[in-house]
Design an enzyme around this catalytic site. Structure first.
Site, short mmCIF file in Angstrom:
data_model
loop_
_atom_site.label_atom_id
_atom_site.label_comp_id
_atom_site.label_asym_id
_atom_site.label_seq_id
_atom_site.Cartn_x
_atom_site.Cartn_y
_atom_site.Cartn_z
N HIS A 27 0.95 -1.33 0.07
CA HIS A 27 0.02 -0.02 0.07
C HIS A 27 1.01 1.22 -0.02
O HIS A 27 0.81 2.09 -0.86
CB HIS A 27 -0.88 0.06 1.21
C1 BDR Z 1 -2.94 0.90 5.49
O1 BDR Z 1 -3.03 0.31 6.78
C2 BDR Z 1 -1.97 -0.16 7.38
O2 BDR Z 1 -2.26 -1.35 7.89
C3 BDR Z 1 -0.90 0.11 6.12
O3 BDR Z 1 0.53 0.30 6.70
C4 BDR Z 1 -1.42 0.92 5.09
O4 BDR Z 1 -1.21 2.35 5.58
C5 BDR Z 1 -3.69 0.08 4.50
O5 BDR Z 1 -4.91 0.06 4.80
#
Ligand code: BDR
Ligand code: CA
Length: 314
Positions: free
Chosen positions: A242
């Protein structure tokens, strides 16, 4: 050579935050003015340790890491150990950091830096809940107009939610902060799950990383750990990176496609608190406030990542 882009990364590492930090630190097009940490994936004490571990792994003890807010504006902290493990950075045991935290609060660092540097010259890169950014905007409203752009990972439209049926984790953890930031009027690029679920690691890529050297091996161990959650939940092939998409967009926006649309944050819904209400089809006359990305060129994104992480191991 194009001008260096000056950024502040606000994060809650998190394996994918960690890869984003490495990508930024490996990229000469970006100058990381500082890293600010926030409570999110794990509590603040751990995100602040993890950010420094990553700087040391990258050989960048010169980068300043400031600890920020330890809880959301109005609600209790929700964490994501079920995704990231107890430390937030499970997968490989990195040495405890030797570099100290920079003195002062992350929010004051944000305010002072934005006031000192030329207006419009700084890009904020939030990779976690938006608590630090919203707190800085509330404490010093004069800095809002000085931010060049916010490029953040958060939200979802077609992919809806990953922490509730309606909400993505970063927005859900602090919806009031997100609402304030989305309403601030700063030019924004929003990278939601729609784009990041296309940034999925493949086995070949992970094995290539493992062979690069200590930094690549750490990335491989993190994605090995982190992929199990998405494999079990979505049946997906690998781990979605992500947060590195934020840095990827800064380096090469042609890796992504999206639209300028209106995005509002739901703070009240009984089932939908923390939802990003994205007017993808333009069915309201609410003005656009974000470039909202929907797709990622997976092949070119992972090629860029491998090339840059490889520089840290060269
Ligand atoms: C986001 O939530 C976190 O768990 C990850 O680091 C990312 O920023 C994804 O939903
Ligand atoms: Ca994150």
């Amino acid at each position: 050579m194009t001008e260096t882009r000056r950024i502040i990364i606000d994060c809650d590492p998190g394996q994918d935050d960690a890869v984003a930090l490495l990508l930024a630190l490996a990229s000469p097009e970006l100058e990381v003015l500082g890293i600010t940490t926030v409570a999110g994936n794990v509590p603040l004490a751990l995100t602040s340790v993890n950010a420094r571990k990553v700087c040391e792994l990258a050989g960048r003890t010169d980068v300043k890491v400031f600890a920020g807010c330890d809880r959301p504006l109005q609600q209790a902290l929700v964490t994501a150990e079920h995704v990231h493990g107890k430390t937030g950075l499970d997968g490989i045991e990195l040495p405890a950091p030797q570099m100290p935290l920079a003195p002062g609060h992350a929010v004051d660092f944000l305010i002072e830096t934005l006031r000192r540097e030329p207006a419009g010259s700084i890009t904020l890169c939030p990779l976690g809940p938006l608590t630090n950014i919203a707190t800085a905007f509330a404490k010093a409203p004069d800095i809002v107009a000085r931010v060049g752009r916010i490029v953040l990972m958060g939200g979802a439209y077609f992919e809806v939610g990953n922490i509730t049926p309606a909400a993505e984790f970063n927005i859900y953890v602090d919806p009031e902060a997100a609402a304030a930031v989305f309403a601030a009027g700063v030019p924004m690029t929003v990278i939601p799950l729609d784009a990041t679920h296309q940034a999925l690691t493949s086995r070949d890529w992970v094995e290539h990383m493992r062979g690069l050297g200590p930094v690549g091996a750490a990335v491989a161990s993190w994605t090995d750990f982190f992929e199990r959650f998405d494999k079990e939940k979505y049946g997906s092939e690998g781990a979605p990176l992500h947060d590195p998409c934020v840095i990827g967009w800064l380096l090469d926006p042609t890796l992504f496609e999206g639209r300028e649309i209106n995005v509002e944050i739901e703070t009240e819904g009984r089932f939908t608190r923390g939802m990003t209400v994205a007017d993808w089809w333009g069915v309201t006359d609410r003005p656009a406030n974000a470039l909202f990305l929907r797709s990622t060129d997976r092949t070119r994104f992972f090629a860029l990542l491998a090339e840059r992480i490889g520089r840290l191991d060269a």
